[in-house]
Design a protein around this motif. Structure first.
Motif, mmCIF file in Angstrom:
data_model
loop_
_atom_site.group_PDB
_atom_site.id
_atom_site.type_symbol
_atom_site.label_atom_id
_atom_site.label_comp_id
_atom_site.label_asym_id
_atom_site.label_seq_id
_atom_site.Cartn_x
_atom_site.Cartn_y
_atom_site.Cartn_z
ATOM 1 N N GLU A 1 0.550 -1.116 -0.138
ATOM 2 C CA GLU A 1 -0.073 -0.005 0.057
ATOM 3 C C GLU A 1 0.854 1.191 -0.211
ATOM 4 O O GLU A 1 0.683 2.491 -0.394
ATOM 5 C CB GLU A 1 -0.843 0.128 1.139
ATOM 6 N N GLU A 2 1.902 1.098 0.593
ATOM 7 C CA GLU A 2 3.117 2.462 0.665
ATOM 8 C C GLU A 2 3.213 2.840 -0.784
ATOM 9 O O GLU A 2 3.204 3.958 -1.107
ATOM 10 C CB GLU A 2 4.147 1.927 1.407
ATOM 11 N N LEU A 3 3.721 1.880 -1.616
ATOM 12 C CA LEU A 3 3.959 2.078 -3.017
ATOM 13 C C LEU A 3 2.800 2.778 -3.687
ATOM 14 O O LEU A 3 2.892 3.645 -4.782
ATOM 15 C CB LEU A 3 4.664 0.969 -3.676
ATOM 16 N N ARG A 4 1.528 2.252 -3.490
ATOM 17 C CA ARG A 4 0.470 2.716 -4.155
ATOM 18 C C ARG A 4 0.261 4.229 -3.725
ATOM 19 O O ARG A 4 -0.005 4.927 -4.964
ATOM 20 C CB ARG A 4 -0.949 2.109 -3.729
ATOM 21 N N GLY B 1 -8.809 11.126 3.272
ATOM 22 C CA GLY B 1 -8.198 9.647 3.495
ATOM 23 C C GLY B 1 -7.769 9.378 4.889
ATOM 24 O O GLY B 1 -7.191 8.242 5.013
ATOM 25 N N ALA B 2 -8.442 10.141 5.726
ATOM 26 C CA ALA B 2 -8.167 9.678 7.179
ATOM 27 C C ALA B 2 -6.676 10.058 7.534
ATOM 28 O O ALA B 2 -5.922 10.487 6.998
ATOM 29 C CB ALA B 2 -8.587 8.286 7.425
ATOM 30 N N TRP B 3 -6.796 9.700 8.892
ATOM 31 C CA TRP B 3 -5.607 10.310 9.474
ATOM 32 C C TRP B 3 -4.328 9.282 9.624
ATOM 33 O O TRP B 3 -4.559 7.982 9.085
ATOM 34 C CB TRP B 3 -5.881 10.482 10.986
ATOM 35 N N GLY B 4 -3.184 9.658 9.801
ATOM 36 C CA GLY B 4 -1.930 8.826 9.939
ATOM 37 C C GLY B 4 -0.850 8.597 8.716
ATOM 38 O O GLY B 4 0.136 7.961 8.851
ATOM 39 N N VAL B 5 -1.182 9.713 7.890
ATOM 40 C CA VAL B 5 -0.018 9.473 6.932
ATOM 41 C C VAL B 5 -0.238 10.861 6.222
ATOM 42 O O VAL B 5 -1.112 11.609 6.106
ATOM 43 C CB VAL B 5 -0.424 8.455 5.836
ATOM 44 N N TYR C 1 -2.827 0.390 6.918
ATOM 45 C CA TYR C 1 -4.289 0.907 6.786
ATOM 46 C C TYR C 1 -4.359 2.430 6.557
ATOM 47 O O TYR C 1 -5.226 2.748 5.623
ATOM 48 C CB TYR C 1 -4.926 0.680 8.324
ATOM 49 N N ALA C 2 -3.249 3.087 7.142
ATOM 50 C CA ALA C 2 -3.050 4.555 6.639
ATOM 51 C C ALA C 2 -2.875 4.795 5.294
ATOM 52 O O ALA C 2 -3.294 5.691 4.586
ATOM 53 C CB ALA C 2 -2.400 5.243 7.716
ATOM 54 N N THR C 3 -1.747 4.003 4.780
ATOM 55 C CA THR C 3 -1.147 4.150 3.835
ATOM 56 C C THR C 3 -2.346 3.503 2.541
ATOM 57 O O THR C 3 -2.331 4.241 1.471
ATOM 58 C CB THR C 3 0.195 3.558 3.231
ATOM 59 N N GLY C 4 -3.050 2.508 2.889
ATOM 60 C CA GLY C 4 -3.956 2.020 1.965
ATOM 61 C C GLY C 4 -5.178 2.798 1.767
ATOM 62 O O GLY C 4 -5.672 3.045 0.685
ATOM 63 N N ALA C 5 -5.624 3.723 2.800
ATOM 64 C CA ALA C 5 -6.564 4.711 2.695
ATOM 65 C C ALA C 5 -6.285 5.810 1.915
ATOM 66 O O ALA C 5 -7.086 6.329 1.141
ATOM 67 C CB ALA C 5 -7.033 4.965 4.214
ATOM 68 N N PHE C 6 -5.128 6.321 2.179
ATOM 69 C CA PHE C 6 -4.462 7.388 1.540
ATOM 70 C C PHE C 6 -4.447 6.908 0.079
ATOM 71 O O PHE C 6 -4.965 7.755 -1.044
ATOM 72 C CB PHE C 6 -3.078 7.587 1.811
#
Length: 378
Positions: free
Chosen positions: A63-66, A214-218, A269-274
């Motif tokens: 998810e980070e690369l996405r 995209g919500a919090w955390g990233v 979860y944060a990177t996937g939401a982002f």
């Protein structure tokens, strides 16, 4: 994007149907409710983690690369100069501590997240902070030019001012500071709803929780070659170095690109939401989103004018984004409570200002309702 075409109309209808915030939600400058696609992606990632198959870790870490790839496409910065960090504030701290000396110009009216990193790095004996103006002062190219000194090494500015919605002239600021000083841009009140050319920035940082939805955390962080060369990776962790998974007890060299500002693994979860939120934006284009946001903001200003409510935000479309501030001198607490009672969510600033912020999914009827409530507090 021309939404009159069949394909474009269908894409935008799909985009809008992914959101379900209440009709009276006018608070995107504080928090942008995520889409159903983001919620579904989070559920899928939690399901993957819960079942812990042999390839679960690789799936989650992908998810980070996405997210980096989408942020790269939307900003125009090459992928190797795009990284992720935990929040806009954390990214600003990493940049601030990366400057060993010199003076950084910051607007006195900036959100505190753009003050404290520079204050703390000054206390540590590194770069110093010089404040421009006072709360409410616009960071125009002229204001920046008047404050430049021989020891100025950087200017740190919000792309859109949280207090008024003023949209900074990044190209103009770049022109007055010249090519050798760094331009650090806090993009959280602009990214996703302002179809800006980000190339003037040496550093662009934007968290996911507001207009990106995209919500919090990233947060995404993009850098110029000059920034990578000038900023020391002082706040770099074990994931920001070469051969991170070679546990040999030695200090490893920082990564060559923006990845050097990684401190630790981020939540998938944060990177996937982002990533999901960024890709949803891409499906219709930021220009189309900006067009609707601008239309809604102008309609809100007109409604406030008709209701006799003072507007404290720029009126020129080119100088504002999605924030419209209403003046209710000395009665903001009462007005805020009345808006809430009418089902309208907004932000109160002090005792005289109500900040309203609109998005592409804002229902037009909410604009008149908000103006009608505020008219009773002028």
């Amino acid at each position: 994007m021309d939404t009159t075409g069949t394909d474009d109309t269908a894409a935008f209808a799909s985009y809008q149907s992914a959101f379900s915030e209440p009709p009276g939600y006018l608070n995107f400058a504080s928090f942008g409710p995520p889409s159903s696609r983001v919620a579904d992606r989070l559920a899928d990632l939690l399901h993957t983690a819960g079942h812990a198959s042999s390839d679960a870790m690789a799936h989650l870490q992908g998810e980070e690369l996405r997210a980096r790839s989408a942020f790269s496409r939307l900003t125009g910065f090459p992928l190797d100069r795009v990284g992720l960090t935990g929040s806009t504030s954390l990214g600003l701290f990493q940049v601030a501590f990366g400057l060993a000396r010199g003076t950084v110009l910051v607007g006195a009216g900036e959100f505190p997240s753009n003050h404290y990193p520079w204050l703390r790095t000054a206390e540590a004996g590194r770069a110093r902070i010089a404040l421009i103006g006072e709360p409410g002062t616009q960071m125009t190219p002229d204001a920046v030019a008047r404050s430049l000194g021989d020891d100025t090494v950087a200017v740190s500015v919000s792309a859109v001012d949280f207090r008024t919605g003023y949209r900074a002239d990044l190209a103009g600021i770049r022109e007055v500071i010249g090519p050798d000083r760094l331009l650090v841009v806090d993009g959280i009140q602009a990214f996703g709803v302002v179809d800006a050319a980000w190339a003037p920035a040496d550093v662009l940082i934007s968290g996911a929780q507001k207009w990106v939805r995209g919500a919090w955390g990233v947060a995404g962080i993009a850098m110029s070659e000059q920034a990578l060369a000038r900023l020391e990776p002082v706040l770099t962790g074990w994931t920001g170095v070469a051969d991170a998974y070679r546990y040999d007890g030695e200090e490893h060299a920082p990564l060559p690109g923006a990845g050097r500002f990684s401190i630790s693994n981020l939540s998938p979860y944060a990177t996937g939401a982002f990533a999901e939120a960024l890709e949803l934006m891409e499906s219709v284009g930021v220009a189309a989103i900006e067009g609707l946001v601008s239309t809604h903001a102008q309609a809100l200003i007109t409604q406030l004018d008709d209701a006799g409510v003072p507007v404290l935000s720029p009126r020129d479309r080119a100088e504002r984004a999605g924030i419209v501030v209403a003046g209710v001198r000395g009665r903001a607490e009462e007005a805020h409570a009345a808006l809430a009672a009418a089902g309208i969510t907004a932000t109160r600033h002090g005792d005289s200002r109500i900040r309203l912020s609109v998005h592409a999914t804002t229902r037009s009827e909410a604009l008149g309702e908000a103006a009608g409530v505020l008219a009773g507090f002028v």
